[in-house]
Design a protein around this motif. Structure first.
Motif, PDB file in Angstrom:
ATOM      1  N   ALA A   1      46.610  41.429  30.924  1.00 26.55           N
ATOM      2  CA  ALA A   1      45.918  42.461  31.697  1.00 26.55           C
ATOM      3  C   ALA A   1      46.930  43.113  32.643  1.00 26.55           C
ATOM      4  CB  ALA A   1      44.775  41.838  32.494  1.00 26.55           C
ATOM      5  N   GLY A   2      46.544  44.218  33.239  1.00 22.80           N
ATOM      6  CA  GLY A   2      47.425  44.900  34.176  1.00 22.80           C
ATOM      7  C   GLY A   2      47.609  44.130  35.468  1.00 22.80           C
ATOM      8  N   ALA A   3      48.649  44.487  36.213  1.00 20.96           N
ATOM      9  CA  ALA A   3      48.975  43.808  37.468  1.00 20.96           C
ATOM     10  C   ALA A   3      47.806  43.828  38.449  1.00 20.96           C
ATOM     11  CB  ALA A   3      50.212  44.432  38.099  1.00 20.96           C
TER      12      ALA A   3
ATOM     13  N   GLY B   1      43.359  36.530  41.061  1.00 23.54           N
ATOM     14  CA  GLY B   1      43.989  35.423  41.766  1.00 23.54           C
ATOM     15  C   GLY B   1      45.362  35.029  41.257  1.00 23.54           C
ATOM     16  N   ILE B   2      45.995  35.897  40.478  1.00 27.30           N
ATOM     17  CA  ILE B   2      47.332  35.605  39.962  1.00 27.30           C
ATOM     18  C   ILE B   2      48.347  36.418  40.752  1.00 27.30           C
ATOM     19  CG2 ILE B   2      48.849  35.755  37.960  1.00 27.30           C
ATOM     20  CD1 ILE B   2      46.258  35.362  36.258  1.00 27.30           C
ATOM     21  N   ALA B   3      49.301  35.729  41.349  1.00 26.99           N
ATOM     22  CA  ALA B   3      50.329  36.378  42.160  1.00 26.99           C
ATOM     23  C   ALA B   3      51.517  36.778  41.286  1.00 26.99           C
ATOM     24  CB  ALA B   3      50.802  35.442  43.266  1.00 26.99           C
ATOM     25  N   GLU B   4      52.196  37.832  41.699  1.00 19.98           N
ATOM     26  CA  GLU B   4      53.343  38.325  40.950  1.00 19.98           C
ATOM     27  C   GLU B   4      54.437  37.273  40.819  1.00 19.98           C
ATOM     28  OE1 GLU B   4      56.412  42.130  40.894  1.00 19.98           O
ATOM     29  OE2 GLU B   4      54.813  42.049  42.372  1.00 19.98           O
TER      30      GLU B   4
ATOM     31  N   ILE C   1      53.182  44.735  35.727  1.00 26.11           N
ATOM     32  CA  ILE C   1      53.001  46.177  35.815  1.00 26.11           C
ATOM     33  C   ILE C   1      51.634  46.588  35.282  1.00 26.11           C
ATOM     34  CG2 ILE C   1      55.468  46.704  35.670  1.00 26.11           C
ATOM     35  CD1 ILE C   1      55.094  47.204  32.664  1.00 26.11           C
ATOM     36  N   ASN C   2      51.284  47.844  35.519  1.00 26.57           N
ATOM     37  CA  ASN C   2      50.080  48.442  34.957  1.00 26.57           C
ATOM     38  C   ASN C   2      50.503  49.435  33.879  1.00 26.57           C
ATOM     39  OD1 ASN C   2      47.927  47.291  36.519  1.00 26.57           O
ATOM     40  ND2 ASN C   2      48.760  48.398  38.264  1.00 26.57           N
ATOM     41  N   PRO C   3      49.764  49.656  32.827  1.00 29.53           N
ATOM     42  CA  PRO C   3      48.407  49.180  32.617  1.00 29.53           C
ATOM     43  C   PRO C   3      48.335  47.770  32.031  1.00 29.53           C
ATOM     44  CG  PRO C   3      48.985  50.637  30.826  1.00 29.53           C
ATOM     45  CD  PRO C   3      50.150  50.629  31.796  1.00 29.53           C
TER      46      PRO C   3
END
Length: 123
Positions: free
Chosen positions: A72-74, A81-84, A47-49
């Motif tokens: 860090a935020g989504a 380069g990081i997938a959920e 999620i963000n933030p």
């Protein structure tokens, strides 16, 4: 009149900048050194933030402790380069992070080594 308008714009920019800077302070973490942990992912809130990763870590005493790790935020993670779905509950991972100053089980996530052995930055 233009001088007053310019002064007002400068003050507004300063107020926003200082608020953003204060929000991103990492004063509650020990930023001068990393700790390293191995454990099992229990939850990931992409999620963000700020994303949050929760991991069970077995202490030397044999007790299992859940660590909360701020990342860090989504949107920043995705751009990096990081997938959920990169991590799932049950995954065994290794992390390097900045521990909370008060000694509680939490940290500012720096790097995660995934089950396939790839290390990526999460902050």
């Amino acid at each position: 009149m233009q001088l007053k308008r310019l002064a007002l714009v400068v003050l507004a920019i300063q107020a926003v900048t200082l608020t953003a800077w204060a929000h991103h302070s990492h004063g509650n973490y020990e930023m001068t050194e990393y700790i390293e942990l191995d454990g099992t992912v229990t939850d990931l809130y992409f999620i963000n933030p700020h994303a949050w990763l929760y991991m069970e870590v077995e202490e030397e005493s044999g007790e299992t402790v859940t660590w909360a790790m701020e990342a860090a935020g989504a949107s920043t993670l995705t751009r990096g380069g990081i997938a959920e779905d990169e991590l799932e509950p049950g995954d065994r991972i290794h992390v390097r992070c900045h521990a909370l100053r008060d000694g509680s089980p939490g940290c500012l996530l720096g790097f995660v080594t995934t089950p396939d052995g790839v290390e990526k930055e999460w902050d």
